[in-house]
Enzyme design. Structure first.
Site, short mmCIF file in Angstrom:
data_model
loop_
_atom_site.label_atom_id
_atom_site.label_comp_id
_atom_site.label_asym_id
_atom_site.label_seq_id
_atom_site.Cartn_x
_atom_site.Cartn_y
_atom_site.Cartn_z
N TYR A 5 3.75 -38.06 13.85
CA TYR A 5 3.07 -39.22 13.25
C TYR A 5 1.77 -39.46 13.99
CZ TYR A 5 4.80 -42.00 9.44
OH TYR A 5 5.07 -42.48 8.19
N GLU B 59 -0.95 -41.80 12.70
CA GLU B 59 -1.77 -42.76 11.95
C GLU B 59 -3.00 -43.14 12.77
OE1 GLU B 59 0.75 -46.03 10.98
OE2 GLU B 59 1.18 -45.28 8.98
N ASP C 112 -17.92 -34.39 -6.78
CA ASP C 112 -16.54 -33.92 -6.65
C ASP C 112 -16.59 -32.39 -6.67
OD1 ASP C 112 -13.94 -33.14 -6.84
OD2 ASP C 112 -13.39 -34.59 -8.39
N THR D 266 -11.16 -30.44 -2.64
CA THR D 266 -9.85 -29.96 -2.23
C THR D 266 -10.09 -28.84 -1.22
OG1 THR D 266 -9.71 -28.19 -3.87
CG2 THR D 266 -8.92 -30.36 -4.55
N LYS E 295 -8.59 -24.61 -3.32
CA LYS E 295 -9.08 -23.86 -4.47
C LYS E 295 -9.91 -22.67 -3.97
CE LYS E 295 -8.36 -27.78 -7.54
NZ LYS E 295 -8.92 -28.79 -8.45
N ARG F 47 -3.04 -26.76 0.58
CA ARG F 47 -3.18 -27.80 -0.44
C ARG F 47 -3.59 -29.10 0.24
NH1 ARG F 47 -2.16 -28.00 -5.43
NH2 ARG F 47 -1.97 -25.76 -5.22
C1 PLP Z 1 -8.47 -30.08 -8.71
C2 PLP Z 1 -9.40 -31.22 -8.85
C3 PLP Z 1 -9.10 -32.48 -8.30
C4 PLP Z 1 -7.75 -32.86 -7.80
O1 PLP Z 1 -7.21 -32.17 -6.77
P1 PLP Z 1 -5.65 -32.38 -6.47
O2 PLP Z 1 -5.51 -31.79 -5.11
O3 PLP Z 1 -4.90 -31.68 -7.53
O4 PLP Z 1 -5.37 -33.84 -6.46
C5 PLP Z 1 -10.08 -33.46 -8.36
N1 PLP Z 1 -11.26 -33.23 -8.94
C6 PLP Z 1 -11.57 -32.05 -9.51
C7 PLP Z 1 -12.89 -31.87 -10.14
C8 PLP Z 1 -10.65 -31.01 -9.48
O5 PLP Z 1 -10.94 -29.86 -10.06
#
Ligand code: PLP
Length: 429
Positions: free
Chosen positions: A59, A61, A205, A231, A234, A240
């Site tokens: 933990y 935090e 994003d 993220t 990807k 993850r």
């Molecule tokens: C994949 C994705 C997310 C979300 O990611 P998670 O880890 O699945 O919550 C947010 N924004 C965009 C543009 C994405 O492609």
């Protein structure tokens, strides 16, 4: 140094044979077919080792040096390494590596930049945006006032004039760009100009494409954006999870929006794995990989076009191909199912102005990251495009179609035997 009490698969097989079986079957699934989900990848076994470590027990935090718990020395060390590596790799003034996912990173970013009810301007989901960009089914559409921009009907690319007009008309608090099914480069400088003109924050994003930025394969949003969310699993090929990069003056607001506003204890094993992935992403081999990801997606798009699957927006500059299937008279849903029978995993996807329902769609989306990690190049991508074309046109309810799908599955098996994920030993049939 001590012993690494890492994954003990024999113990799992003894103690929980059902889950052990799931894990083995999943390895087999990932290795025995083509993984073309655009947001998936194969992490290194070093990343997997960090994920399976005893940091999972801790933990922590708070943030390094100011935790709510004792015993956080090693957790601090891991988190500082992750933050430093990300700052260096992306030239960011501040980084928060605690978000549990991309969606969690976005929730925190909204919380830092806007108040409930504020207007936010983002790409519509049906044109390539994400659920967290203002969908009514998501907090972003319930707690904020979403305004959607689209791509044009002819170019199928972002209409910056429309973005500017909507920004002037609605005065959004935050403008969001970055998408989940948009194959082209985004003009971050144009978005910055529009945001400045209306006094909005610019949030990029970069969930899908930050790995391409890390490898220098596409331009970086970092110099233009107030906040970049992403993220780590990807194209970036880490565990993850999520991450937020921002300007120094927003650092405190972002950190407080992650913890304590929207999350509790950070997943320290995941943060250690993020550090491992960020170190990998700084190596020359990652640059080679990132550039190959783009070349492979372009070869895939060209191959699909030759099969009569029209590339939405005319091509790709990134890791993903979005194809319109209407000319071959097959829906996205049917195409996804047919490809699955040929051991090709990809997804149905709405195309801009799609006449079909979201559960059906007229398109498919395919990405090159996983197969590029496996070592495939343009020649294999052309072969894969041919297999997708054949699969999409093969009706499994006919004898000839079923036979063609079986042939395609055999060819896929040959490909993944030559380019195995995780080690070069023979893939079990
Ligand atoms: C994949 C994705 C997310 C979300 O990611 P998670 O880890 O699945 O919550 C947010 N924004 C965009 C543009 C994405 O492609």
């Amino acid at each position: 140094m001590g012993t690494f009490w890492g994954p003990d698969f024999a113990a799992l097989e003894r103690g929980d044979p059902e889950i052990a079986h799931v894990l083995l079957a999943e390895v087999e699934r990932q290795r025995s077919g083509l993984q073309l989900i655009a947001g998936e990848n194969f992490t290194s076994t070093a990343v997997l080792a960090a994920l399976g470590s005893t940091l999972a027990n801790k933990y922590a935090e708070g943030y390094p040096g100011e935790r709510y718990y004792g015993g956080c020395g090693e957790a601090d060390h891991a988190e500082r390494l992750a933050v430093e590596r990300a700052r260096e790799l992306f030239g960011a003034e501040h980084v928060n590596v605690q978000p549990h996912s991309g969606a969690a990173a976005n929730l925190a970013a909204y919380a830092a930049l806007a108040e409930p009810g504020d207007p936010v301007l983002a790409m519509e989901l049906s044109h390539g945006g994400h659920l967290t960009h203002g969908s009514r089914a998501n907090f972003s559409g319930k707690w904020f006032h979403p305004i959607g921009y689209r791509v044009t009907a002819d170019t199928e690319q972002i209409d910056y004039d429309e973005v500017r007009d909507l920004a002037r008309a609605h005065r959004p608090k935050v403008i969001i760009c970055g998408a989940t099914a948009y194959p082209r480069l985004i003009d971050f400088a144009a978005f910055r100009q529009i945001a400045d003109e209306v006094g909005a924050y610019l949030m990029v994003d970069a969930a899908h494409f930050l790995g391409l930025v890390a490898g220098g394969a596409i331009p970086s949003p970092v110099p233009h954006a107030d906040v970049v969310t992403c993220t780590t699993h990807k194209v970036l090929r880490g565990p993850r999870g999520g991450m937020i990069l921002c300007r120094a003056e927003l650092a405190q607001r972002i950190d407080k929006a992650v913890f304590p506003f929207s999350q509790g204890g950070p997943m320290m094993h995941v943060i250690a794995a993020k550090a491992v992935a960020l170190r990998e992403a700084a190596q020359p081999a990652f640059r080679t990989y990132a550039h190959q990801v783009v070349r492979n997606a372009q070869a895939l798009v060209a191959g699909l076009a030759a099969e009569g699957l029209r590339p939405v927006s005319g091509g790709t500059d990134t890791h993903l191909a979005l194809a319109d299937l209407r000319a071959v008279g097959v829906t996205g849903r049917a195409a996804e199912a047919r490809c699955e029978l040929a051991r090709i995993t990809l997804n149905k996807n709405a195309i801009p102005y799609d006449p079909e329902r979201p559960a059906v769609t007229s398109g498919i989306r395919a990405g090159s990251p996983s197969v590029t990690t496996q070592g495939m190049r343009e020649g294999e991508m052309r072969q894969i495009a041919g297999l997708i074309g054949a699969a999409v046109r093969s009706d499994p309810d006919t004898t000839a179609g079923a036979a063609r799908l079986a042939d395609a599955a055999d060819e896929v098996a040959g490909l993944v035997r030559r380019f195995p994920a995780y080690g070069r030993q023979e893939v079990m049939a």
